[in-house]
Design an enzyme around this catalytic site. Structure first.
Site, PDB file in Angstrom:
ATOM      1  N   ASP A   1       1.101   3.843  -0.366  1.00 25.68           N
ATOM      2  CA  ASP A   1       1.795   2.554  -0.334  1.00 25.68           C
ATOM      3  C   ASP A   1       2.906   2.601  -1.383  1.00 25.68           C
ATOM      4  O   ASP A   1       3.191   3.668  -1.970  1.00 25.68           O
ATOM      5  CB  ASP A   1       0.807   1.385  -0.524  1.00 25.68           C
TER       6      ASP A   1
ATOM      7  N   CYS B   1      -2.448   5.131  -3.637  1.00 24.53           N
ATOM      8  CA  CYS B   1      -1.963   3.770  -3.887  1.00 24.53           C
ATOM      9  C   CYS B   1      -1.976   3.567  -5.399  1.00 24.53           C
ATOM     10  O   CYS B   1      -2.058   4.551  -6.148  1.00 24.53           O
ATOM     11  CB  CYS B   1      -2.762   2.725  -3.112  1.00 24.53           C
TER      12      CYS B   1
ATOM     13  N   THR C   1      -4.186   2.209  -7.541  1.00 21.02           N
ATOM     14  CA  THR C   1      -5.449   2.652  -8.137  1.00 21.02           C
ATOM     15  C   THR C   1      -6.121   3.759  -7.348  1.00 21.02           C
ATOM     16  O   THR C   1      -7.031   4.413  -7.860  1.00 21.02           O
ATOM     17  CB  THR C   1      -6.448   1.478  -8.184  1.00 21.02           C
TER      18      THR C   1
ATOM     19  N   HIS D   1     -19.346  19.764  -2.529  1.00 23.64           N
ATOM     20  CA  HIS D   1     -20.597  19.058  -2.226  1.00 23.64           C
ATOM     21  C   HIS D   1     -20.457  18.021  -1.109  1.00 23.64           C
ATOM     22  O   HIS D   1     -21.399  17.803  -0.360  1.00 23.64           O
ATOM     23  CB  HIS D   1     -21.124  18.350  -3.485  1.00 23.64           C
TER      24      HIS D   1
ATOM     25  N   HIS E   1     -26.083  20.627   1.038  1.00 23.95           N
ATOM     26  CA  HIS E   1     -25.007  19.622   1.051  1.00 23.95           C
ATOM     27  C   HIS E   1     -24.651  19.205   2.475  1.00 23.95           C
ATOM     28  O   HIS E   1     -24.234  18.082   2.716  1.00 23.95           O
ATOM     29  CB  HIS E   1     -23.784  20.140   0.299  1.00 23.95           C
TER      30      HIS E   1
HETATM   31  C1  RB5 Z   1      -0.539  -2.762  -4.725  1.00 28.48           C
HETATM   32  O1  RB5 Z   1      -0.015  -3.611  -5.676  1.00 28.48           O
HETATM   33  C2  RB5 Z   1      -1.928  -2.312  -5.139  1.00 28.48           C
HETATM   34  O2  RB5 Z   1      -2.844  -3.359  -4.940  1.00 28.48           O
HETATM   35  C3  RB5 Z   1      -2.347  -1.078  -4.366  1.00 28.48           C
HETATM   36  O3  RB5 Z   1      -1.447  -0.067  -4.593  1.00 28.48           O
HETATM   37  C4  RB5 Z   1      -3.704  -0.503  -4.697  1.00 28.48           C
HETATM   38  O4  RB5 Z   1      -3.867  -0.312  -6.055  1.00 28.48           O
HETATM   39  C5  RB5 Z   1      -4.853  -1.177  -4.067  1.00 28.48           C
HETATM   40  O5  RB5 Z   1      -6.018  -0.752  -4.185  1.00 28.48           O
END
Ligand code: RB5
Length: 150
Positions: A8, A65, A67, A98, A133
């Site tokens: 994203d 993304c 996180t 694994h 596994h």
């Molecule tokens: C976008 O702002 C953010 O929410 C997305 O990149 C991600 O971290 C969501 O899990």
């Protein structure tokens, strides 16, 4: 071997470093977007990469993304897909050895480009160990089958 890459807007800047590391490993990259920093919804890109893996258009995937959490959750909703969110090389190696993960998920707001490239190298140079596994991976998919009609 082909690797599908998707992100994203939060993962867009890190994608270039990931693609560079993949190409250095002589892996062919298929880019499923996004292609700019304009805001988009991470489930669309997690889904696209996971579907490409499921259909055999690519062998593996990397999703990114902010996180790594949202896009990995989305990718894991595609039946048969095992996406692993890894922020260190050890976890990345284990995700292959694994868990036989087909998709590596990264958080661009968690790791920098240098560490992300090490994580990519660890994931893509490891092999599934099989044996006990394999049984455990099958049990993951038994859970999926158990709840498929819910
Ligand atoms: C976008 O702002 C953010 O929410 C997305 O990149 C991600 O971290 C969501 O899990």
């Amino acid at each position: 071997m082909k690797v599908g890459v998707g992100c994203d807007h939060g993962g867009f800047d890190l994608k270039a470093a990931v693609v560079e590391a993949l190409r250095e490993l002589n892996l062919e990259v298929v880019d499923y977007g996004t292609h700019s920093r304009d805001p988009v919804d991470y489930p669309d890109f997690g889904r696209a990469v996971a579907l490409a893996v499921k259909r055999g258009e690519v062998d593996f995937g990397v999703v990114i993304c902010g996180t790594g959490i949202g896009i990995s959750i989305a990718a894991n909703k595609v039946p048969g897909i095992r996406a692993a969110l890894c922020h260190d090389p050890y976890s990345a190696r284990m995700a292959r050895e694994h868990n036989d993960a087909q998709i590596l998920a990264l958080g661009a707001r968690v790791v920098g480009p240098g560490l992300a490239q090490e994580i990519v190298r660890a994931f893509f140079t490891a092999q599934f160990a099989g044996g006990r596994h394999q049984r455990r991976v099958e049990k993951i998919h038994n859970i999926e089958a158990e709840f498929s009609s819910c």
